[in-house]
Design a protein around this motif. Sequence first.
Motif, PDB file in Angstrom:
ATOM      1  N   UNK A   1      29.306  19.993 -13.097  1.00 39.93           N
ATOM      2  CA  UNK A   1      28.880  19.655 -13.722  1.00 39.93           C
ATOM      3  C   UNK A   1      28.604  20.802 -14.251  1.00 39.93           C
ATOM      4  N   UNK A   2      26.915  20.431 -15.611  1.00 42.11           N
ATOM      5  CA  UNK A   2      25.683  21.562 -16.032  1.00 42.11           C
ATOM      6  C   UNK A   2      24.541  21.321 -14.714  1.00 42.11           C
ATOM      7  N   UNK A   3      24.625  21.012 -14.224  1.00 39.81           N
ATOM      8  CA  UNK A   3      23.367  21.171 -13.198  1.00 39.81           C
ATOM      9  C   UNK A   3      23.583  20.444 -11.516  1.00 39.81           C
ATOM     10  N   UNK A   4      24.336  22.072 -11.217  1.00 39.61           N
ATOM     11  CA  UNK A   4      25.742  21.442 -10.040  1.00 39.61           C
ATOM     12  C   UNK A   4      24.463  21.280  -8.588  1.00 39.61           C
ATOM     13  N   UNK A   5      22.860  21.442  -8.014  1.00 37.68           N
ATOM     14  CA  UNK A   5      21.961  21.217  -6.966  1.00 37.68           C
ATOM     15  C   UNK A   5      21.054  21.637  -7.005  1.00 37.68           C
ATOM     16  N   UNK A   6      20.559  20.643  -6.397  1.00 35.74           N
ATOM     17  CA  UNK A   6      18.914  21.019  -6.311  1.00 35.74           C
ATOM     18  C   UNK A   6      18.859  21.669  -4.746  1.00 35.74           C
ATOM     19  N   UNK A   7      18.252  22.926  -4.744  1.00 35.83           N
ATOM     20  CA  UNK A   7      17.556  23.535  -3.595  1.00 35.83           C
ATOM     21  C   UNK A   7      16.341  22.926  -3.393  1.00 35.83           C
ATOM     22  N   UNK A   8      15.885  21.904  -2.194  1.00 34.99           N
ATOM     23  CA  UNK A   8      14.776  21.672  -1.968  1.00 34.99           C
ATOM     24  C   UNK A   8      13.913  21.086  -0.826  1.00 34.99           C
ATOM     25  N   UNK A   9      12.976  22.242  -0.909  1.00 34.50           N
ATOM     26  CA  UNK A   9      11.600  22.043  -0.220  1.00 34.50           C
ATOM     27  C   UNK A   9      10.563  21.818   0.232  1.00 34.50           C
ATOM     28  N   UNK A  10      10.092  21.388   1.405  1.00 31.51           N
ATOM     29  CA  UNK A  10       8.235  20.660   1.441  1.00 31.51           C
ATOM     30  C   UNK A  10       8.165  21.790   1.828  1.00 31.51           C
ATOM     31  N   UNK A  11       6.219  21.886   1.926  1.00 27.89           N
ATOM     32  CA  UNK A  11       6.068  23.129   2.938  1.00 27.89           C
ATOM     33  C   UNK A  11       4.356  22.588   2.765  1.00 27.89           C
ATOM     34  N   UNK A  12       3.988  23.114   3.473  1.00 27.04           N
ATOM     35  CA  UNK A  12       2.793  22.611   3.613  1.00 27.04           C
ATOM     36  C   UNK A  12       1.135  23.153   2.580  1.00 27.04           C
ATOM     37  N   UNK A  13       1.730  24.732   2.076  1.00 19.55           N
ATOM     38  CA  UNK A  13       1.687  24.834   0.650  1.00 19.55           C
ATOM     39  C   UNK A  13       2.889  24.752  -0.567  1.00 19.55           C
ATOM     40  N   UNK A  14       2.080  24.938  -1.611  1.00 20.85           N
ATOM     41  CA  UNK A  14       3.051  24.821  -2.890  1.00 20.85           C
ATOM     42  C   UNK A  14       4.200  26.084  -2.758  1.00 20.85           C
ATOM     43  N   UNK A  15       3.417  27.271  -2.378  1.00 19.25           N
ATOM     44  CA  UNK A  15       3.832  28.608  -2.513  1.00 19.25           C
ATOM     45  C   UNK A  15       4.791  28.932  -1.071  1.00 19.25           C
ATOM     46  N   UNK A  16       5.096  27.878  -0.094  1.00 19.35           N
ATOM     47  CA  UNK A  16       5.596  27.873   1.408  1.00 19.35           C
ATOM     48  C   UNK A  16       6.419  26.907   0.872  1.00 19.35           C
ATOM     49  N   UNK A  17       6.280  25.917   0.044  1.00 15.71           N
ATOM     50  CA  UNK A  17       8.097  24.835  -0.367  1.00 15.71           C
ATOM     51  C   UNK A  17       8.804  25.948  -1.579  1.00 15.71           C
ATOM     52  N   UNK A  18       7.788  26.734  -2.116  1.00 15.86           N
ATOM     53  CA  UNK A  18       8.485  27.814  -3.116  1.00 15.86           C
ATOM     54  C   UNK A  18       9.420  28.101  -2.556  1.00 15.86           C
TER      55      UNK A  18
ATOM     56  N   UNK B   1       1.167  -1.365   0.048  1.00 12.17           N
ATOM     57  CA  UNK B   1       0.183   0.202  -0.046  1.00 12.17           C
ATOM     58  C   UNK B   1       0.704   1.138  -0.052  1.00 12.17           C
ATOM     59  N   UNK B   2       0.595   1.884  -0.841  1.00  8.13           N
ATOM     60  CA  UNK B   2       2.170   3.558  -1.086  1.00  8.13           C
ATOM     61  C   UNK B   2       0.562   4.699  -0.716  1.00  8.13           C
ATOM     62  N   UNK B   3       1.380   5.065   0.297  1.00 10.49           N
ATOM     63  CA  UNK B   3       0.903   6.819   1.026  1.00 10.49           C
ATOM     64  C   UNK B   3       1.807   7.706   0.326  1.00 10.49           C
ATOM     65  N   UNK B   4       1.218   8.958   0.645  1.00 13.20           N
ATOM     66  CA  UNK B   4       1.998  10.081   0.105  1.00 13.20           C
ATOM     67  C   UNK B   4       1.173  11.155   1.486  1.00 13.20           C
ATOM     68  N   UNK B   5       2.109  12.131   1.523  1.00 11.68           N
ATOM     69  CA  UNK B   5       1.844  13.215   2.278  1.00 11.68           C
ATOM     70  C   UNK B   5       0.991  13.791   1.373  1.00 11.68           C
ATOM     71  N   UNK B   6       0.383  14.860   1.903  1.00  7.59           N
ATOM     72  CA  UNK B   6      -0.263  16.321   1.451  1.00  7.59           C
ATOM     73  C   UNK B   6       1.048  17.891   1.660  1.00  7.59           C
ATOM     74  N   UNK B   7       1.965  17.473   1.635  1.00  8.86           N
ATOM     75  CA  UNK B   7       2.934  18.730   1.719  1.00  8.86           C
ATOM     76  C   UNK B   7       3.544  18.603  -0.197  1.00  8.86           C
TER      77      UNK B   7
END
Length: 420
Positions: free
Chosen positions: A379-396, A321-327
Motif C-alpha cells: 500500500x502507499x502508507x506502509x508502516x508507522x514507527x511509534x514511540x512513547x517518551x517522557x517528553x515529545x523530543x524523546x519520543x521523536x 473513568x478514563x485515564x491518560x499517561x503523561x508520556x
Amino acid sequence: MKILMVGSGGREHTLIRKLKESPKVERVFCAPGNGGIECDAKCVSIDVMDIDGMIKAAKELEVDLVFVAPDDPLAAGMVDKMQQAGIRAFGPSAKAAEIESSKVFSKNLMKKYNIPTADYEVFDDYQKALDYIVNQNKFPTVIKADGLALGKGVIIAQNLQEAKEALNSIMNDKVFGVSGNKIVIEEFITGPEVSVLAFTDGKTIYPMVSSMDHKRALDGDEGLNTGGMGTISPNPYYSDEIEKYCMDNIFIPTVNAMNKEGRAFKGCLYFGLMITPNGVKVIEYNARFGDPEAQVVLPRLKTPLIDIVNAIVDENLSNVKIEWSEDACACVVLASGGYPQEYKKGIEIKGLNSDGQLDEMTVYHAGTKLEDGVFKTNGGRVLGVTSLGSTLDIALENAYKGVQKISFDGMHYRTDIGKK
Ligand code: AMP
Ligand code: GLY
C-alpha cells in the motif's frame, strides 16, 4: 470476548493491539487486515464494503462485538445492519456518520447550532459556483466535494484558473463521482491544526488527549496531501484554555446538535480544528478514529479500551473513568516511493523481527502483507514507527532511531514530524 475488527490500516492495527491488552479480550479477528495484523489477530479475507459477508462472518465466528473502524462502511450503514442482524457493533449509524460523509450536512449543522467554522456557501450548479467565486474575487479559496473522496476532496485554489479547474473536475468531470454532486465553497482560514478524537455514547463526551497530523507528503508541509505522514501527541498548540473553550463551544454543542437532529452519535467523533487569529474553528468532523492519530493517542490510554467500547455500545459511558499517561507519543509513517501518487507493491521490507516489530518500539502496519514469513509492501502508507517518551523530543528521537533500522526500496518519510 471475541471481536471482529473491520479494516486494514495502521489505525486498525493500533486498535487491535490496544484491545488485546485486556484479559477480557480472548480472540480478535480482522477483515481484511494486513501483514502485521496477522501477527496479532486472525485475518479473514472480506472486503470492508461487503456488509452481508461481514454479517455472515460475525455469525460464523460467533463474535461478541464487531468494531467498524473505516469511514466507507460506516457511511454505508454497516453498524445499522449489524444491529438489525442482532450483532453488537461499535461505531455510529449511517445517519450519524453523515457528519463526515456529507460536508453540506456538517456545515449546515454547525451554522444552525452556532458551532464556530469557516464561512461558506453550498452549490449544486457549476455556473452559479463559478459566478460566486468570480464575484467574491478572494484567493485562496477552498472548494470541497460534499461526499467522501479518499481524503482528496478538498482543493485550495490560489487563483481563478485553479478554482475553475477544481469546479470543473468535481462538478462536471465527476472525478469523485456522486460525492461531487454538491460542493462547499469556504473561506480560507489559517493557523495551527489540532486533531481531537472523543469517545461519546451520545450522552457523555470524553475528549481524548490531543494530537497533530502532518498531511503533506514532504518536509516543510510541501508536496501533495496524503492520508497523514506522521503524528504527535499531545499537540503543543492545544492549551488548557483552548481545551476548555472547545469543550463548551464545540464538543458538547456538537453532541447536543446531533441529538436534536435525531442522529445521536455513538462511537469515536473526530474534531479537526484550526486555531485561527479569530478563535478556534472546526475544519472538519470525522465519524471514526483518525489514521495516524489513533497510533499516538491510544498508546497513552491507561483505561482498558474494551471497557470504554462496551460502555459506548451500552450507552453508559458516564460510569467509566478514563485515564491518560503523561508520556508523549510520536509516529513516523514510512511510505512507498511515489505515494500519494502511483507506487509499486510487493517490495521486501528489511529490519523487522518475525512479529513485524522492532524490539524497542511498536511498528503499526498499514500497507503490508506477509508472504512465506517475509513482510512486503502492499500500500502507499506502509508502516508507522511509534514511540512513547517522557517528553515529545524523546519520543521523536526514539521513533526516528527506529526508522533508521527499517528499509525497503523507494521508502520515503518526513524528517520533520513534530518539529513545528
Ligand atoms: P479535510 O480533508 O477536510 O481534512 O481538509 C484537508 C486540509 O485542507 C485540512 O487539514 C486543512 O489543512 C485544509 N483546509 C480545509 N478547509 C480549510 C479552510 N477553510 N481554510 C484553510 N485550509 C483548509
Ligand atoms: N489523519 C486524518 C484522518 O484520519 O482523516
